[in-house]
Design a protein around this motif. Structure first.
Motif, PDB file in Angstrom:
ATOM      1  N   MET A  23       0.842  -1.178   0.000  1.00  0.00           N
ATOM      2  CA  MET A  23       0.000   0.000   0.000  1.00  0.00           C
ATOM      3  C   MET A  23       0.887   1.241   0.000  1.00  0.00           C
ATOM      4  O   MET A  23       1.890   1.299   0.681  1.00  0.00           O
ATOM      5  N   ALA A  24       0.513   2.264  -0.773  1.00  0.00           N
ATOM      6  CA  ALA A  24       1.281   3.496  -0.851  1.00  0.00           C
ATOM      7  C   ALA A  24       1.150   4.278   0.448  1.00  0.00           C
ATOM      8  O   ALA A  24       0.104   4.319   1.071  1.00  0.00           O
ATOM      9  N   LYS A  25       2.246   4.879   0.824  1.00  0.00           N
ATOM     10  CA  LYS A  25       2.255   5.752   1.991  1.00  0.00           C
ATOM     11  C   LYS A  25       1.736   7.114   1.555  1.00  0.00           C
ATOM     12  O   LYS A  25       1.416   7.344   0.398  1.00  0.00           O
ATOM     13  N   GLN A  26       1.689   8.058   2.473  1.00  0.00           N
ATOM     14  CA  GLN A  26       1.223   9.403   2.166  1.00  0.00           C
ATOM     15  C   GLN A  26       2.192  10.092   1.209  1.00  0.00           C
ATOM     16  O   GLN A  26       3.404  10.041   1.391  1.00  0.00           O
ATOM     17  N   ILE A  27       1.649  10.730   0.179  1.00  0.00           N
ATOM     18  CA  ILE A  27       2.442  11.441  -0.817  1.00  0.00           C
ATOM     19  C   ILE A  27       1.967  12.884  -0.841  1.00  0.00           C
ATOM     20  O   ILE A  27       0.791  13.146  -1.102  1.00  0.00           O
ATOM     21  N   THR A  28       2.869  13.814  -0.545  1.00  0.00           N
ATOM     22  CA  THR A  28       2.540  15.233  -0.581  1.00  0.00           C
ATOM     23  C   THR A  28       3.601  15.954  -1.397  1.00  0.00           C
ATOM     24  O   THR A  28       4.611  15.374  -1.791  1.00  0.00           O
ATOM     25  N   TYR A  29       3.371  17.224  -1.636  1.00  0.00           N
ATOM     26  CA  TYR A  29       4.324  18.025  -2.395  1.00  0.00           C
ATOM     27  C   TYR A  29       4.279  19.461  -1.901  1.00  0.00           C
ATOM     28  O   TYR A  29       3.297  19.909  -1.300  1.00  0.00           O
ATOM     29  N   ARG A  30       5.390  20.153  -2.152  1.00  0.00           N
ATOM     30  CA  ARG A  30       5.463  21.575  -1.838  1.00  0.00           C
ATOM     31  C   ARG A  30       6.695  22.166  -2.480  1.00  0.00           C
ATOM     32  O   ARG A  30       7.535  21.454  -3.024  1.00  0.00           O
ATOM     33  N   ARG A  31       6.796  23.473  -2.350  1.00  0.00           N
ATOM     34  CA  ARG A  31       7.951  24.174  -2.907  1.00  0.00           C
ATOM     35  C   ARG A  31       9.196  23.855  -2.098  1.00  0.00           C
ATOM     36  O   ARG A  31       9.159  23.765  -0.883  1.00  0.00           O
ATOM     37  N   VAL A  32      10.279  23.699  -2.779  1.00  0.00           N
ATOM     38  CA  VAL A  32      11.543  23.346  -2.154  1.00  0.00           C
ATOM     39  C   VAL A  32      12.061  24.462  -1.239  1.00  0.00           C
ATOM     40  O   VAL A  32      12.853  24.214  -0.340  1.00  0.00           O
ATOM     41  N   TYR A  33      11.581  25.671  -1.434  1.00  0.00           N
ATOM     42  CA  TYR A  33      12.047  26.819  -0.650  1.00  0.00           C
ATOM     43  C   TYR A  33      11.461  26.837   0.764  1.00  0.00           C
ATOM     44  O   TYR A  33      11.928  27.584   1.610  1.00  0.00           O
ATOM     45  N   GLU A  34      10.432  26.035   1.007  1.00  0.00           N
ATOM     46  CA  GLU A  34       9.847  25.958   2.344  1.00  0.00           C
ATOM     47  C   GLU A  34      10.752  25.120   3.237  1.00  0.00           C
ATOM     48  O   GLU A  34      11.398  24.171   2.785  1.00  0.00           O
ATOM     49  N   GLN A  35      10.780  25.451   4.503  1.00  0.00           N
ATOM     50  CA  GLN A  35      11.661  24.777   5.451  1.00  0.00           C
ATOM     51  C   GLN A  35      11.300  23.296   5.601  1.00  0.00           C
ATOM     52  O   GLN A  35      10.128  22.935   5.657  1.00  0.00           O
TER      53      GLN A  35
END
Length: 120
Positions: free
Chosen positions: A1-13
């Motif tokens: 089963m896939a785990k949680q997958i999220t995304y964001r800008r690399v500039y965020e801490q």
């Protein structure tokens, strides 16, 4: 089963809750050294081809077509290995996809997250 997958800008801490951090851009984010992004991995070959990226030019009206072409590229020899590796990471880890792209509604990391979720 896939785990949680999220995304964001690399500039965020970076945060401990991010899980495995993977930079999914072909080129290094502007104004940032690779080590400052704190990626666990940098998968350049999972990013759209340079030709597709240049054709898109961050034009929201082209996003539907660029999304279609980008997903088709997952099957190309140059992209397949990186895509399979990313899929394996998603199976075993909580995953944070990182990108420098500004437009949150039209980013390839969102397309990758959706593709990973559906490919399980």
């Amino acid at each position: 089963m896939a785990k949680q997958i999220t995304y964001r800008r690399v500039y965020e801490q970076a945060a401990p809750k991010d899980g495995k951090r993977v930079l999914v851009d072909r080129v290094r984010p502007r104004g940032m050294r690779k080590e400052d992004a704190h990626p666990g991995e940098w998968l350049r070959d999972v990013a759209p081809s340079s030709e597709l990226r240049q054709w898109y030019g961050h034009e929201p009206s082209r996003f539907t077509e660029v999304r279609r072409r980008y997903l088709a590229e997952r099957h190309d020899t140059g992209h397949r290995e990186a895509a399979e590796h990313l899929r394996d990471l998603a199976t075993h880890n909580k995953l944070m996809l990182l990108t420098a792209t500004k437009d949150a509604d039209h980013i390839r990391a969102a397309v990758l997250a959706e593709w990973l979720a559906k490919s399980r």
